[in-house]
Design a protein around this motif. Structure first.
Motif, PDB file in Angstrom:
ATOM      1  N   GLY A 172       1.636 -51.548 -23.586  1.00 20.76           N
ATOM      2  CA  GLY A 172       0.453 -51.449 -24.426  1.00 20.76           C
ATOM      3  C   GLY A 172       0.185 -50.052 -24.949  1.00 20.76           C
ATOM      4  O   GLY A 172      -0.709 -49.846 -25.748  1.00 20.76           O
ATOM      5  N   ALA A 173       0.925 -49.062 -24.506  1.00 18.11           N
ATOM      6  CA  ALA A 173       0.726 -47.697 -24.989  1.00 18.11           C
ATOM      7  C   ALA A 173       1.910 -46.852 -24.596  1.00 18.11           C
ATOM      8  O   ALA A 173       2.533 -47.068 -23.578  1.00 18.11           O
ATOM      9  N   ASP A 174       2.237 -45.908 -25.432  1.00 19.22           N
ATOM     10  CA  ASP A 174       3.219 -44.911 -25.040  1.00 19.22           C
ATOM     11  C   ASP A 174       2.593 -44.088 -23.938  1.00 19.22           C
ATOM     12  O   ASP A 174       1.385 -43.914 -23.891  1.00 19.22           O
ATOM     13  N   GLU A 175       3.405 -43.559 -23.031  1.00 18.47           N
ATOM     14  CA  GLU A 175       2.894 -42.771 -21.908  1.00 18.47           C
ATOM     15  C   GLU A 175       1.925 -41.709 -22.408  1.00 18.47           C
ATOM     16  O   GLU A 175       2.267 -40.876 -23.237  1.00 18.47           O
ATOM     17  N   GLY A 176       0.686 -41.770 -21.954  1.00 16.74           N
ATOM     18  CA  GLY A 176      -0.294 -40.736 -22.264  1.00 16.74           C
ATOM     19  C   GLY A 176      -0.901 -40.808 -23.649  1.00 16.74           C
ATOM     20  O   GLY A 176      -1.667 -39.941 -24.027  1.00 16.74           O
ATOM     21  N   ARG A 177      -0.568 -41.815 -24.454  1.00 18.26           N
ATOM     22  CA  ARG A 177      -1.124 -41.906 -25.795  1.00 18.26           C
ATOM     23  C   ARG A 177      -1.823 -43.243 -25.972  1.00 18.26           C
ATOM     24  O   ARG A 177      -1.249 -44.289 -25.721  1.00 18.26           O
TER      25      ARG A 177
ATOM     26  N   ILE B  61      -9.363 -59.901 -15.428  1.00 20.62           N
ATOM     27  CA  ILE B  61      -9.230 -58.500 -15.815  1.00 20.62           C
ATOM     28  C   ILE B  61      -7.762 -58.144 -15.655  1.00 20.62           C
ATOM     29  O   ILE B  61      -7.186 -58.282 -14.574  1.00 20.62           O
ATOM     30  N   LEU B  62      -7.136 -57.719 -16.745  1.00 14.77           N
ATOM     31  CA  LEU B  62      -5.709 -57.422 -16.791  1.00 14.77           C
ATOM     32  C   LEU B  62      -5.504 -55.939 -17.063  1.00 14.77           C
ATOM     33  O   LEU B  62      -6.390 -55.279 -17.599  1.00 14.77           O
ATOM     34  N   GLY B  63      -4.317 -55.426 -16.748  1.00 16.06           N
ATOM     35  CA  GLY B  63      -4.035 -54.026 -17.032  1.00 16.06           C
ATOM     36  C   GLY B  63      -2.614 -53.801 -17.495  1.00 16.06           C
ATOM     37  O   GLY B  63      -1.692 -54.511 -17.059  1.00 16.06           O
ATOM     38  N   ASN B  64      -2.440 -52.791 -18.361  1.00 19.77           N
ATOM     39  CA  ASN B  64      -1.093 -52.411 -18.754  1.00 19.77           C
ATOM     40  C   ASN B  64      -0.428 -51.703 -17.568  1.00 19.77           C
ATOM     41  O   ASN B  64      -1.041 -51.510 -16.512  1.00 19.77           O
ATOM     42  N   ASP B  65       0.822 -51.336 -17.704  1.00 25.73           N
ATOM     43  CA  ASP B  65       1.567 -50.717 -16.595  1.00 25.73           C
ATOM     44  C   ASP B  65       0.879 -49.464 -16.069  1.00 25.73           C
ATOM     45  O   ASP B  65       0.847 -49.221 -14.855  1.00 25.73           O
TER      46      ASP B  65
ATOM     47  N   PRO C  97      -5.507 -42.209 -15.956  1.00 25.61           N
ATOM     48  CA  PRO C  97      -4.789 -41.365 -16.914  1.00 25.61           C
ATOM     49  C   PRO C  97      -4.911 -41.878 -18.344  1.00 25.61           C
ATOM     50  O   PRO C  97      -5.142 -43.077 -18.569  1.00 25.61           O
ATOM     51  N   ASP C  98      -4.736 -40.980 -19.291  1.00 25.19           N
ATOM     52  CA  ASP C  98      -4.692 -41.387 -20.691  1.00 25.19           C
ATOM     53  C   ASP C  98      -3.592 -42.427 -20.854  1.00 25.19           C
ATOM     54  O   ASP C  98      -2.539 -42.344 -20.222  1.00 25.19           O
ATOM     55  N   GLY C  99      -3.848 -43.405 -21.699  1.00 24.38           N
ATOM     56  CA  GLY C  99      -2.907 -44.496 -21.921  1.00 24.38           C
ATOM     57  C   GLY C  99      -3.248 -45.734 -21.119  1.00 24.38           C
ATOM     58  O   GLY C  99      -2.681 -46.802 -21.344  1.00 24.38           O
ATOM     59  N   THR C 100      -4.188 -45.618 -20.171  1.00 23.53           N
ATOM     60  CA  THR C 100      -4.631 -46.778 -19.400  1.00 23.53           C
ATOM     61  C   THR C 100      -5.330 -47.758 -20.336  1.00 23.53           C
ATOM     62  O   THR C 100      -6.171 -47.359 -21.145  1.00 23.53           O
TER      63      THR C 100
ATOM     64  N   GLN D 102     -11.697 -58.366 -24.815  1.00 23.10           N
ATOM     65  CA  GLN D 102     -12.174 -56.982 -24.803  1.00 23.10           C
ATOM     66  C   GLN D 102     -11.180 -56.062 -24.115  1.00 23.10           C
ATOM     67  O   GLN D 102     -10.488 -56.480 -23.186  1.00 23.10           O
ATOM     68  N   PHE D 103     -11.135 -54.801 -24.583  1.00 24.04           N
ATOM     69  CA  PHE D 103     -10.260 -53.794 -23.997  1.00 24.04           C
ATOM     70  C   PHE D 103     -11.010 -52.478 -23.842  1.00 24.04           C
ATOM     71  O   PHE D 103     -11.859 -52.131 -24.658  1.00 24.04           O
ATOM     72  N   MET D 104     -10.628 -51.766 -22.783  1.00 26.24           N
ATOM     73  CA  MET D 104     -11.017 -50.360 -22.583  1.00 26.24           C
ATOM     74  C   MET D 104      -9.719 -49.578 -22.696  1.00 26.24           C
ATOM     75  O   MET D 104      -8.715 -49.935 -22.065  1.00 26.24           O
ATOM     76  N   VAL D 105      -9.717 -48.513 -23.500  1.00 25.17           N
ATOM     77  CA  VAL D 105      -8.526 -47.686 -23.691  1.00 25.17           C
ATOM     78  C   VAL D 105      -8.874 -46.250 -23.327  1.00 25.17           C
ATOM     79  O   VAL D 105      -9.835 -45.695 -23.856  1.00 25.17           O
ATOM     80  N   LYS D 106      -8.092 -45.650 -22.435  1.00 24.34           N
ATOM     81  CA  LYS D 106      -8.385 -44.290 -21.962  1.00 24.34           C
ATOM     82  C   LYS D 106      -7.650 -43.247 -22.809  1.00 24.34           C
ATOM     83  O   LYS D 106      -6.443 -43.271 -22.948  1.00 24.34           O
ATOM     84  N   ASP D 107      -8.425 -42.373 -23.402  1.00 19.84           N
ATOM     85  CA  ASP D 107      -7.928 -41.166 -24.086  1.00 19.84           C
ATOM     86  C   ASP D 107      -9.063 -40.163 -23.983  1.00 19.84           C
ATOM     87  O   ASP D 107     -10.035 -40.216 -24.745  1.00 19.84           O
ATOM     88  N   ALA D 108      -8.961 -39.263 -23.008  1.00 23.32           N
ATOM     89  CA  ALA D 108     -10.048 -38.342 -22.675  1.00 23.32           C
ATOM     90  C   ALA D 108     -10.473 -37.466 -23.851  1.00 23.32           C
ATOM     91  O   ALA D 108     -11.641 -37.101 -23.954  1.00 23.32           O
TER      92      ALA D 108
END
Length: 172
Positions: A26-31, A63-67, A81-84, A119-125
């Motif tokens: 679902g996201a490149d590492e950290g992005r 509730i599901l999560g990417n890697d 971490p970013d990319g969560t 719904q999604f929550m995406v982490k990018d500080a």
């Protein structure tokens, strides 16, 4: 049985709407990915937990999560971490008719129709600094909702600031 078939059909229709060409995580590492497209393969992500929401929403949810999310949950992260990416699928629910016959009261429930979008929550500080480092989005019929998600979601998630704004707890 009819309800299970309806849910399967609805899930199949929503799955067919996925059009995001990113890695399965679902996201490149950290992005963080764009909040304008459903993450590819999200319905195949590992389960973090299940929940029951009462009140106005009154639903059951997965509730599901990417890697990245799963690794952080498994390690007991207090800051993600970013990319969560954490996803929420919800359904209404109904008593299983046979459970009342077997137990004398409605005891078992089955999922009904999908409810309240995906719904999604995406982490990018950096990108989402004003909402605790998290971007929030809801998809209705495969398209981003017109609802004001970031502010509305963040105001509720603020009560769990000490857990990096994440309500869910990992259930291995």
């Amino acid at each position: 049985m009819k309800q299970i078939i309806v849910v399967s059909l609805a899930v199949g229709l929503v799955t067919g709407l996925v059009g995001y060409n990113a890695a399965a995580s679902g996201a490149d590492e950290g992005r963080a990915p764009a909040l304008s497209e459903l993450p590819a393969g999200y319905r195949d992500w590992p389960l973090i937990t299940v929940a029951h929401e009462e009140g106005k929403l009154n639903d059951i949810r997965a509730i599901l999560g990417n890697d990245i999310a799963i690794k952080a949950f498994r390690e007991g992260a207090t800051t993600y971490p970013d990319g969560t990416i954490i996803g929420r699928l919800a359904w209404d629910y109904h008593p299983l008719e046979e459970s009342e016959a077997a137990f004398g009261a409605a005891q078992s429930f089955v999922a009904g129709l999908p409810k309240n979008g995906v719904q999604f929550m995406v982490k990018d500080a950096t990108k989402y600094a004003s909402t605790g480092g998290w971007g929030y989005v809801e998809f209705d019929d495969g398209k981003p909702s017109a609802k004001a998600m970031p502010e509305a979601c963040f105001s509720c998630h603020s009560v769990v600031k000490d857990r990096d704004f994440v309500f869910s707890r990992y259930a291995p």
